[in-house]
Motif scaffolding. Structure first.
Motif, PDB file in Angstrom:
ATOM      1  N   SER A  15      -5.065   6.900 -10.826  1.00 41.40           N
ATOM      2  CA  SER A  15      -5.631   5.837 -11.658  1.00 41.40           C
ATOM      3  C   SER A  15      -4.597   4.774 -12.009  1.00 41.40           C
ATOM      4  N   GLU A  16      -3.323   5.166 -12.064  1.00 43.33           N
ATOM      5  CA  GLU A  16      -2.273   4.211 -12.417  1.00 43.33           C
ATOM      6  C   GLU A  16      -1.917   3.294 -11.248  1.00 43.33           C
ATOM      7  N   VAL A  17      -1.902   3.837 -10.039  1.00 41.62           N
ATOM      8  CA  VAL A  17      -1.458   3.040  -8.896  1.00 41.62           C
ATOM      9  C   VAL A  17      -2.620   2.438  -8.101  1.00 41.62           C
ATOM     10  N   PHE A  18      -3.857   2.746  -8.486  1.00 41.80           N
ATOM     11  CA  PHE A  18      -4.986   2.207  -7.735  1.00 41.80           C
ATOM     12  C   PHE A  18      -5.194   0.731  -8.083  1.00 41.80           C
ATOM     13  N   SER A  19      -5.272  -0.096  -7.045  1.00 42.86           N
ATOM     14  CA  SER A  19      -5.490  -1.525  -7.207  1.00 42.86           C
ATOM     15  C   SER A  19      -6.942  -1.862  -6.885  1.00 42.86           C
ATOM     16  N   SER A  20      -7.647  -2.403  -7.864  1.00 43.97           N
ATOM     17  CA  SER A  20      -9.039  -2.792  -7.623  1.00 43.97           C
ATOM     18  C   SER A  20      -9.113  -3.976  -6.667  1.00 43.97           C
ATOM     19  N   TYR A  21      -8.060  -4.790  -6.626  1.00 44.04           N
ATOM     20  CA  TYR A  21      -8.037  -5.949  -5.734  1.00 44.04           C
ATOM     21  C   TYR A  21      -7.911  -5.509  -4.278  1.00 44.04           C
ATOM     22  N   ARG A  62       0.829  -1.203   0.000  1.00 45.55           N
ATOM     23  CA  ARG A  62       0.000   0.000   0.000  1.00 45.55           C
ATOM     24  C   ARG A  62       0.865   1.255   0.000  1.00 45.55           C
ATOM     25  N   CYS A  63       0.493   2.217  -0.815  1.00 48.41           N
ATOM     26  CA  CYS A  63       1.246   3.460  -0.886  1.00 48.41           C
ATOM     27  C   CYS A  63       0.314   4.661  -0.730  1.00 48.41           C
ATOM     28  N   GLN A  64       0.908   5.800  -0.448  1.00 44.44           N
ATOM     29  CA  GLN A  64       0.168   7.042  -0.278  1.00 44.44           C
ATOM     30  C   GLN A  64      -0.549   7.407  -1.587  1.00 44.44           C
ATOM     31  N   THR A  65      -1.730   7.951  -1.476  1.00 42.73           N
ATOM     32  CA  THR A  65      -2.497   8.341  -2.655  1.00 42.73           C
ATOM     33  C   THR A  65      -1.914   9.614  -3.269  1.00 42.73           C
ATOM     34  N   PRO A  66      -1.528   9.579  -4.536  1.00 42.54           N
ATOM     35  CA  PRO A  66      -0.980  10.785  -5.173  1.00 42.54           C
ATOM     36  C   PRO A  66      -2.057  11.855  -5.325  1.00 42.54           C
ATOM     37  N   LYS A  79       8.491  -4.573   8.929  1.00 41.08           N
ATOM     38  CA  LYS A  79       7.336  -3.722   9.227  1.00 41.08           C
ATOM     39  C   LYS A  79       7.305  -2.432   8.421  1.00 41.08           C
ATOM     40  N   LEU A  80       8.386  -2.131   7.709  1.00 35.61           N
ATOM     41  CA  LEU A  80       8.368  -0.964   6.846  1.00 35.61           C
ATOM     42  C   LEU A  80       7.203  -1.042   5.870  1.00 35.61           C
ATOM     43  N   PHE A  81       6.828  -2.278   5.489  1.00 36.18           N
ATOM     44  CA  PHE A  81       5.782  -2.465   4.490  1.00 36.18           C
ATOM     45  C   PHE A  81       4.401  -2.657   5.118  1.00 36.18           C
ATOM     46  N   ASP A  82       4.322  -2.570   6.429  1.00 36.64           N
ATOM     47  CA  ASP A  82       3.034  -2.669   7.121  1.00 36.64           C
ATOM     48  C   ASP A  82       2.202  -1.411   6.942  1.00 36.64           C
ATOM     49  N   ALA A  83       2.873  -0.283   7.036  1.00 34.88           N
ATOM     50  CA  ALA A  83       2.177   1.002   6.954  1.00 34.88           C
ATOM     51  C   ALA A  83       2.071   1.444   5.494  1.00 34.88           C
ATOM     52  N   VAL A  84       1.296   2.476   5.269  1.00 34.59           N
ATOM     53  CA  VAL A  84       1.193   3.061   3.933  1.00 34.59           C
ATOM     54  C   VAL A  84       2.528   3.727   3.587  1.00 34.59           C
ATOM     55  N   ILE A  85       3.091   3.371   2.464  1.00 35.47           N
ATOM     56  CA  ILE A  85       4.403   3.872   2.067  1.00 35.47           C
ATOM     57  C   ILE A  85       4.269   5.307   1.557  1.00 35.47           C
ATOM     58  N   PRO A  86       4.965   6.261   2.173  1.00 33.30           N
ATOM     59  CA  PRO A  86       4.874   7.651   1.705  1.00 33.30           C
ATOM     60  C   PRO A  86       5.536   7.814   0.339  1.00 33.30           C
ATOM     61  N   LEU A  87       4.986   8.678  -0.466  1.00 32.43           N
ATOM     62  CA  LEU A  87       5.551   8.908  -1.795  1.00 32.43           C
ATOM     63  C   LEU A  87       6.930   9.559  -1.719  1.00 32.43           C
ATOM     64  N   SER A  88       7.260  10.109  -0.568  1.00 33.96           N
ATOM     65  CA  SER A  88       8.569  10.757  -0.404  1.00 33.96           C
ATOM     66  C   SER A  88       9.723   9.764  -0.517  1.00 33.96           C
ATOM     67  N   ILE A  89       9.467   8.468  -0.278  1.00 30.74           N
ATOM     68  CA  ILE A  89      10.545   7.473  -0.408  1.00 30.74           C
ATOM     69  C   ILE A  89      10.333   6.600  -1.633  1.00 30.74           C
ATOM     70  N   SER A  90       9.484   7.044  -2.546  1.00 30.55           N
ATOM     71  CA  SER A  90       9.231   6.235  -3.738  1.00 30.55           C
ATOM     72  C   SER A  90      10.489   6.059  -4.586  1.00 30.55           C
ATOM     73  N   GLY A  91      11.442   6.980  -4.442  1.00 30.98           N
ATOM     74  CA  GLY A  91      12.686   6.863  -5.202  1.00 30.98           C
ATOM     75  C   GLY A  91      13.557   5.701  -4.776  1.00 30.98           C
ATOM     76  N   SER A  92      13.386   5.236  -3.531  1.00 33.71           N
ATOM     77  CA  SER A  92      14.214   4.127  -3.051  1.00 33.71           C
ATOM     78  C   SER A  92      13.399   2.909  -2.635  1.00 33.71           C
ATOM     79  N   ILE A  93      12.063   2.964  -2.802  1.00 31.77           N
ATOM     80  CA  ILE A  93      11.246   1.844  -2.332  1.00 31.77           C
ATOM     81  C   ILE A  93      11.531   0.571  -3.134  1.00 31.77           C
ATOM     82  N   ASN A  94      11.875   0.701  -4.396  1.00 29.49           N
ATOM     83  CA  ASN A  94      12.198  -0.481  -5.197  1.00 29.49           C
ATOM     84  C   ASN A  94      13.411  -1.205  -4.622  1.00 29.49           C
ATOM     85  N   GLN A  95      14.442  -0.434  -4.246  1.00 30.81           N
ATOM     86  CA  GLN A  95      15.634  -1.031  -3.650  1.00 30.81           C
ATOM     87  C   GLN A  95      15.326  -1.652  -2.285  1.00 30.81           C
TER      88      GLN A  95
END
Length: 353
Positions: free
Chosen positions: A202-208, A191-195, A315-331
């Motif tokens: 619309s791109e990051v919204f998961s219907s599931y 789960r990530c922060q809503t842009p 637990k980093l992935f338990d909470a909603v991931i802020p978009l501020s760290i989206s640059g390193s979330i893949n790593q």
């Protein structure tokens, strides 16, 4: 002039007096040594670092997700020689003496690694970590980014995709009826922060998940090793399209088989066999053979779900991931997946060798 002969410089102390003096000196020496040890221990206890918890496997498991201190140090011994070539994300200071830019390390390398693991394992905020380690919050941010990049490239350079001969050599008995299985695949979402942008929403919204998410494909060898991790994609992507873009098709061959959930409609994408639960269309029933096949696949696919659960024990992935760290979330996500091969024992105790 008279000479004062009141003191006999040739006299020597009595043996008893010497023994008493020596005993006092020995006691003082022991007392000083005890005080020195207490001071060193007090320094260790006052500093929030790895050494403070070295004697407690329970604490190590809590703060880092490594099973024991021994597990963690075995991993550290593998990566420590490469830390000297680490490209650091940090502020540079100019020395008055030389005028040269130098990179100052606020913590020992192993405590930086410990801090990074605490960020993953407990999801602690940077301000909290800064207070614990007595460093500036900006320093914490630099450490986390540095270690995320370093471990991403270091662990990513290890060949985790196994030749089919090795996979079959370690095949558990449970896979006797699926001996050609090379990898068990499944998708997971974070789960990530809503842009604020409606287009991005619309791109990051998961219907599931009914939420904005990042999505990835993870692969597990039958014996429990992580052998494939895709990059993170926008949550709106389908399982089929994610499978197609992940790159896993390039390493599959006709003599292999993959095990997937029924949502993976990829028959025309792969050159190999697919083990998947049987489909049931409206108004039809499964045959007895299809029921047995579906139950068998479901029992084996549960292992990839256990793997994903282990990844999300960070637990980093338990909470909603802020978009501020989206640059390193893949790593950060890739490192968390790859660390599973080092942090724990087998997913099933019976598989331990």
């Amino acid at each position: 002039m008279e000479i004062d002969c009141g003191h006999d410089y040739c006299s020597v102390p009595e043996p008893a007096a010497l023994d008493s003096s020596l005993c006092e000196n020995e006691e003082l020496t022991r007392e000083i040594e005890d005080l020195r040890k207490q001071l060193e221990q007090a320094k260790v206890n006052s500093r929030f670092g790895l050494q403070r918890f070295a004697g407690s496997d329970e604490d190590i498991r809590f703060y880092t997700r490594f099973a024991t201190y021994k597990h963690m140090m075995a991993f550290w011994e593998q990566i420590e020689p490469s830390t000297h070539r680490m490209i650091r994300v940090t502020s540079s200071n100019v020395t008055r003496e030389t005028g040269l830019y130098v990179k100052i390390r606020a913590l020992p390398a192993i405590d930086e690694f410990f801090l990074f693991m605490m960020h993953l394992a407990l999801g602690l905020k940077q301000k909290d970590l800064a207070h614990r380690f007595h460093v500036h919050q900006t320093t914490v941010s630099h450490i986390i980014t540095t270690w995320a990049n370093f471990l991403y490239f270091l662990l990513g350079s290890v060949q985790i995709w196994l030749p089919k001969e090795r996979v079959r050599a370690y095949l558990p008995e449970e896979f006797e009826n699926f001996r050609d299985t090379q990898v068990i695949l499944d998708c997971t979402e974070l789960r990530c922060q809503t842009p604020s942008s409606l287009l991005l929403q619309s791109e990051v919204f998961s219907s599931y998940k009914s939420h904005c998410t990042f999505k990835a494909l993870i692969g597990l060898a039958p014996h429990g090793a992580v052998t494939f991790v895709s990059g993170l994609y926008a949550g709106s992507i389908s399982d089929r399209e994610l499978f197609k873009q992940s790159g896993i098709i390039d390493v599959l061959t006709p003599d292999m088989a993959i095990m997937v959930d029924k949502g993976f409609l990829i028959d025309n994408l792969v050159p190999c066999k697919i083990h998947r639960p049987a489909f049931v269309t409206k108004g039809t029933e499964m045959s007895a053979g299809e029921v047995r096949h579906t139950q068998s696949v479901a029992r084996l696919r549960v292992h990839v779900e256990r793997l994903i659960r282990r990844v999300k024990e960070h637990k980093l992935f338990d909470a909603v991931i802020p978009l501020s760290i989206s640059g390193s979330i893949n790593q950060l996500f890739a490192v968390s997946c790859l660390l599973i091969n080092y942090q724990n024992g087998p997913h099933v105790k019976a598989w331990a060798q």
